[in-house]
Design an enzyme around this catalytic site. Structure first.
Site, short mmCIF file in Angstrom:
data_model
loop_
_atom_site.label_atom_id
_atom_site.label_comp_id
_atom_site.label_asym_id
_atom_site.label_seq_id
_atom_site.Cartn_x
_atom_site.Cartn_y
_atom_site.Cartn_z
N ARG A 87 22.52 23.77 73.30
CA ARG A 87 21.07 23.96 73.37
C ARG A 87 20.49 23.79 71.98
NH1 ARG A 87 23.59 28.15 76.29
NH2 ARG A 87 23.10 28.15 78.53
N LYS A 137 22.92 31.63 74.69
CA LYS A 137 22.06 32.23 75.71
C LYS A 137 22.83 33.32 76.45
CE LYS A 137 18.90 30.95 79.44
NZ LYS A 137 18.37 29.83 80.25
N HIS A 163 17.11 18.93 74.64
CA HIS A 163 17.75 19.34 75.89
C HIS A 163 18.14 18.13 76.74
CE1 HIS A 163 18.77 23.22 77.59
NE2 HIS A 163 18.57 22.73 78.81
N ARG A 213 21.59 17.37 75.95
CA ARG A 213 22.50 18.31 76.63
C ARG A 213 22.67 17.90 78.10
NH1 ARG A 213 24.29 23.85 76.88
NH2 ARG A 213 23.57 24.95 78.74
N HIS A 271 27.12 28.15 81.07
CA HIS A 271 26.37 28.60 82.24
C HIS A 271 27.05 29.81 82.87
CE1 HIS A 271 24.38 24.40 83.02
NE2 HIS A 271 23.73 25.12 82.13
N TYR A 275 23.61 18.93 88.01
CA TYR A 275 23.88 17.60 87.45
C TYR A 275 24.49 16.64 88.47
CZ TYR A 275 22.72 19.90 83.13
OH TYR A 275 22.05 20.60 82.16
#
Length: 291
Positions: free
Chosen positions: A137, A162, A227, A230, A253, A262
């Site tokens: 990120r 995150k 992003h 990414r 994640h 994706y």
């Protein structure tokens, strides 16, 4: 009032957030949203009624405020009502809005090459390379330290990403070479990508601006941000049949369903699926054309 720096109510909310280790950015966002609610009320937010809460959410909807902004306000007010003033009855009328999941913008490999080649200098070439080559990120790219590079294990350490989780991502030989080129040229001491004042890291806003400008210079028509690199990292790995659970770990994640997004844009994966129509033995030869 919540906007008074010396207000006991404001201080209590800050203490409640600090006790839960909310980041400085989250604390500022929560305080701003509660302050906006107080402005709407025209009085202290701890004097609100359930009807006030309902009318405020209606007010935001009529202003055509986006779902992410409304949901951020809902989260802040829920915390304020549930935790700071211990009035869960006021939090109940708050409703988060459903946000449609849009397919992410993904660059082709050729477009990634053009973007990297157009990068304005070693610093940004290395930063772009980290965003695409490791799938970080933008906040994680700018927060990297020189000490996060482990050339022996060929990994990058992402500290407090995150969700305040540490993780390791792969460090490709090509990316390591770019990082070494940048280090030899600038000799950064602490932050891998320092800002104008080397005491601080480069800002996420600055990196985002340079990515956008570089995409225009490279004649890439798509809307590009850090992003996007990414997204492209994850999609290109998926198209090379890398296990989706491995990609989930690399991206940091918490839920597999987030990574599964994706699969909607992995063109090679979609194209390689055999349609069930191909398995049918349908003979259409010799049939008369329709009247």
């Amino acid at each position: 009032m919540i906007d008074n720096p010396s207000s006991p109510l404001r201080q209590r909310m800050i203490e409640d957030m600090t006790a839960r280790r909310f980041t400085e950015k989250v604390q500022k966002d929560y305080l701003r949203n509660v302050r906006n609610f107080a402005v709407f009320l025209g009085r202290s937010p701890d004097a609100a009624t359930a009807e006030d809460v309902r009318l405020y959410q209606l007010h935001m909807a009529k202003q055509f405020i986006g779902a992410p902004t409304i949901n951020a306000a809902v989260a802040a007010l829920r915390f304020f009502f549930n935790v700071t003033i211990e009035r869960p009855d006021l939090a109940r009328p708050l409703t988060a809005l459903h946000q449609p999941r849009r397919a992410p913008v993904v660059l082709s490999e050729e477009e990634v090459v053009r973007l990297l080649e157009a990068a304005p200098g070693l610093k940004y070439k290395a930063a772009f390379g980290v965003a695409y080559g490791a799938g970080l990120r933008v906040s994680e790219v700018v927060a990297l330290k020189v000490s996060d590079i482990d050339s022996k294990r060929m990994t990058l350490r992402v500290e407090q990403g995150k969700g305040q989780r540490d993780r390791y991502v792969m460090l490709s030989p090509q990316l390591l070479e770019w990082l070494r080129d940048w280090w030899r040229a600038a000799r950064p001491q602490a932050w891998l990508f320092p800002g104008m004042n080397p005491v601080n890291p480069m800002s996420a806003r600055q990196l985002s601006r340079v990515v956008r400008e570089t995409a225009r210079e490279a004649s890439i028509a798509k809307r590009v941000s850090p992003h996007t690199l990414r997204h492209s990292f994850a999609t290109h790995l998926l198209e090379r049949n890398v296990d989706i659970r491995v990609i989930q770990v690399l991206l940091g994640h918490a839920k597999l369903e987030t990574t599964a997004l994706y699969t909607r844009v992995a063109v090679n994966t979609i194209r390689d699926v055999t349609s069930p129509l191909e398995r049918l033995c349908v003979n259409l030869t010799g049939q008369a054309p329709p009247a």
